[in-house]
Scaffold this motif. Structure first.
Motif, mmCIF file in Angstrom:
data_model
loop_
_atom_site.group_PDB
_atom_site.id
_atom_site.type_symbol
_atom_site.label_atom_id
_atom_site.label_comp_id
_atom_site.label_asym_id
_atom_site.label_seq_id
_atom_site.Cartn_x
_atom_site.Cartn_y
_atom_site.Cartn_z
ATOM 1 N N LEU A 149 0.767 -1.184 -0.038
ATOM 2 C CA LEU A 149 0.107 -0.024 -0.133
ATOM 3 C C LEU A 149 0.877 1.235 -0.050
ATOM 4 O O LEU A 149 2.020 1.166 0.289
ATOM 5 C CB LEU A 149 -0.834 -0.036 1.206
ATOM 6 N N GLU A 150 0.296 2.417 -0.592
ATOM 7 C CA GLU A 150 1.085 3.646 -0.551
ATOM 8 C C GLU A 150 -0.086 4.715 -0.183
ATOM 9 O O GLU A 150 -0.630 4.909 -1.184
ATOM 10 C CB GLU A 150 1.840 3.649 -1.737
ATOM 11 N N SER A 151 -0.353 5.325 0.782
ATOM 12 C CA SER A 151 -1.411 5.857 1.024
ATOM 13 C C SER A 151 -1.043 7.312 1.823
ATOM 14 O O SER A 151 -0.602 7.330 2.999
ATOM 15 C CB SER A 151 -2.478 5.054 2.097
ATOM 16 N N GLN A 160 -5.788 4.434 0.553
ATOM 17 C CA GLN A 160 -6.694 3.381 0.669
ATOM 18 C C GLN A 160 -6.974 3.369 2.181
ATOM 19 O O GLN A 160 -6.499 4.154 2.975
ATOM 20 C CB GLN A 160 -5.328 2.023 0.673
ATOM 21 N N LEU A 162 -6.893 2.206 5.368
ATOM 22 C CA LEU A 162 -5.996 1.189 5.929
ATOM 23 C C LEU A 162 -6.543 0.155 6.913
ATOM 24 O O LEU A 162 -6.165 -0.941 6.947
ATOM 25 C CB LEU A 162 -4.762 1.954 6.411
ATOM 26 N N THR A 176 0.487 -7.126 5.418
ATOM 27 C CA THR A 176 0.621 -5.690 4.804
ATOM 28 C C THR A 176 1.736 -4.758 4.815
ATOM 29 O O THR A 176 2.483 -4.659 6.043
ATOM 30 C CB THR A 176 -0.749 -5.094 5.224
ATOM 31 N N CYS A 178 2.767 -0.816 4.361
ATOM 32 C CA CYS A 178 2.305 0.618 3.815
ATOM 33 C C CYS A 178 3.560 1.570 3.748
ATOM 34 O O CYS A 178 4.260 1.762 4.633
ATOM 35 C CB CYS A 178 1.264 1.091 4.668
ATOM 36 N N ASN A 180 4.702 4.895 4.129
ATOM 37 C CA ASN A 180 4.092 5.935 4.794
ATOM 38 C C ASN A 180 4.780 7.511 4.652
ATOM 39 O O ASN A 180 4.577 8.416 5.384
ATOM 40 C CB ASN A 180 4.073 5.838 6.306
ATOM 41 N N PRO A 190 -0.026 3.946 10.444
ATOM 42 C CA PRO A 190 -0.785 2.496 9.880
ATOM 43 C C PRO A 190 -0.911 1.564 10.727
ATOM 44 O O PRO A 190 -1.662 0.870 10.867
ATOM 45 C CB PRO A 190 0.152 2.393 8.689
ATOM 46 N N ILE A 195 -1.930 -2.180 10.243
ATOM 47 C CA ILE A 195 -1.313 -2.433 9.228
ATOM 48 C C ILE A 195 0.185 -3.185 9.770
ATOM 49 O O ILE A 195 0.366 -2.765 10.744
ATOM 50 C CB ILE A 195 -0.569 -1.257 8.254
ATOM 51 N N VAL A 198 5.511 -0.728 8.046
ATOM 52 C CA VAL A 198 5.490 0.611 7.490
ATOM 53 C C VAL A 198 6.805 1.155 6.939
ATOM 54 O O VAL A 198 7.770 0.876 7.894
ATOM 55 C CB VAL A 198 5.140 1.611 8.764
#
Ligand SMILES: Cc1ncc(COP(=O)(O)O)c(C=O)c1O
Length: 391
Positions: A149-151, A160, A162, A176, A178, A180, A190, A195, A198
């Motif tokens: 993920l990249e939110s 997204q 999270l 998961t 992410c 951040n 996250p 998540i 990170v």
């Protein structure tokens, strides 16, 4: 989270180094032992001991403690780049035959890793529109081991949910990760949303002075010890003690810098959105952003990075505008004390026509990304005003 305590005191053992207020740079590649027995014992656990600076170093260790605490993580590993942190997290999480789900438009070298490098080792990745968690769920396979993920992402700022993605993976045993970097550890947490890992490009806000390239990976010790024994030690992308020290110095002002650039970016985004020559602004904290409500829910404050597109038929207008800027440096990267402009036109041939419709997997050729630094926002607005007047 007591941010001030973390930034100013956590991890610093001043009595061990003459009560010096600033920590020392332990500029050594190796550490020595009193006896063979001690050597044998310490070699067993390089993750937590000092043996060789590719593994652990006391100056880097102070930084690891601070960033872990800021992210609400059990631990943190520091790398010599954000790309190394992301690659190590991914490589430690998959084997040949496994499958990854990643959001569309991740950072370009994350995309390269997943789309070009890992398929050579039998790891497949599905890229999906992560603005709807149902797309992520639909892409899961029995072989899926990781969701990347990249939110928000750092160009067009899609988010997204999270917590919803974390919920999806709970019963399925999927890890998961992410990125951040956009929010810095201060504006989004996250791990608190469920998540597992990170990652940060510490090159951005964490260091904040455009003089160090570094990365961080935060998460539970069980996973990080695995990352350490695997890609971390074998790829050898550890930061130098001196870079770690520079980042520690940068961290002292993290809160001030992140607050200032976020507040200025919001003001500039609002001004650009109202400008007649501006076609579109991408910024999660503007009500016009399609996921504004989610931004307010999972991010604590606005970030310092935004994009806009002037009304124009081809990219020659973008070149004219950007070449006229006096307070923004034309450069890649972001998150430093200085304001930057990065036009996507630089990655297209001159005078590329602006397409009528947006392509889902790439940014338009007339997009200009602004990284807002610490200058007076009114000075930056005046500079944008004079540059927009030229097109
Ligand atoms: C969102 C994002 N993630 C990761 C990276 C990679 O970080 P680094 O350049 O420190 O390797 C970047 C770099 O620009 C980025 O923008």
């Amino acid at each position: 989270m007591d941010i001030d305590w973390i930034l100013t005191h956590l991890g610093e053992e001043r009595a061990r180094y003459f009560n010096a207020v600033a920590p020392p740079v332990i500029q050594t590649s190796i550490f020595c032992f009193d006896s063979v027995a001690q050597m044998r014992e310490l070699e067993q656990d390089e993750y937590a001991q000092h043996c060789y600076t590719r593994g652990n170093n006391p100056t880097v260790e102070i930084l690891r403690k601070k960033i872990a605490a800021l992210e609400g993580a059990e631990d943190c590993l520091m790398f010599s780049s954000g790309a190394a942190a992301i690659s190590a997290a991914v490589v430690a999480s998959v084997s040949g035959g496994d499958h990854i789900v990643c959001v569309n438009k991740p950072y370009s070298w994350t995309h390269k890793l997943l789309a070009s490098l890992l398929p050579r080792f039998g790891v497949r990745t599905a890229f999906v529109d992560g603005t709807d968690v149902a797309n992520i769920e639909a892409a899961l396979e029995p072989a899926t081991k990781l969701i990347v993920l990249e939110s928000p992402n750092s160009l067009t700022f899609e988010l997204q949910d999270l917590a919803a993605v974390a919920q999806l993976t709970k019963t399925r045993g999927i890890r998961t990760l992410c990125d951040n970097s956009y929010s810095s550890p201060l504006n989004q947490s996250p791990i608190a949303l469920g998540i597992d890992l990170v990652a940060h490009s510490a090159t951005k806000y964490i260091n904040g002075h455009s003089d160090v390239v570094a990365g961080a990976l935060c998460g539970p010790q069980t996973i990080l010890r695995d990352v350490f024994r695997g890609p971390f030690m074998t790829f050898g992308a550890a930061p130098s003690p001196h870079d770690a020290w520079l980042i520690l110095r940068g961290l002292r002002t993290l809160r001030l810098r992140v607050e200032r650039s976020g507040a200025s970016a919001l003001k500039i985004a609002q001004w650009l959105a109202a400008h007649p020559k501006v076609e579109r602004v991408w910024y999660p904290h503007l009500p016009s952003h399609p996921q504004h409500a989610l931004a307010l829910k999972q991010m604590r404050a606005p970030g310092g990075l935004l994009s806009f597109a002037p009304r124009c038929s081809d990219t020659s207008a973008i070149e004219k505008l950007c070449d006229s800027l006096r307070r923004f440096l034309l450069s890649v990267s972001w998150g430093g004390y200085e304001s930057l402009a990065c036009p996507t036109a630089a990655f297209f041939p001159p005078a590329t026509p602006v397409p009528a419709d947006e392509k889902p997997h790439s940014a338009p050729p007339h997009l200009i990304r602004l990284s807002i630094g610490l200058e007076d926002p009114d000075v930056l607005i005046a500079d944008l005003e004079q540059a927009l007047a030229r097109i």
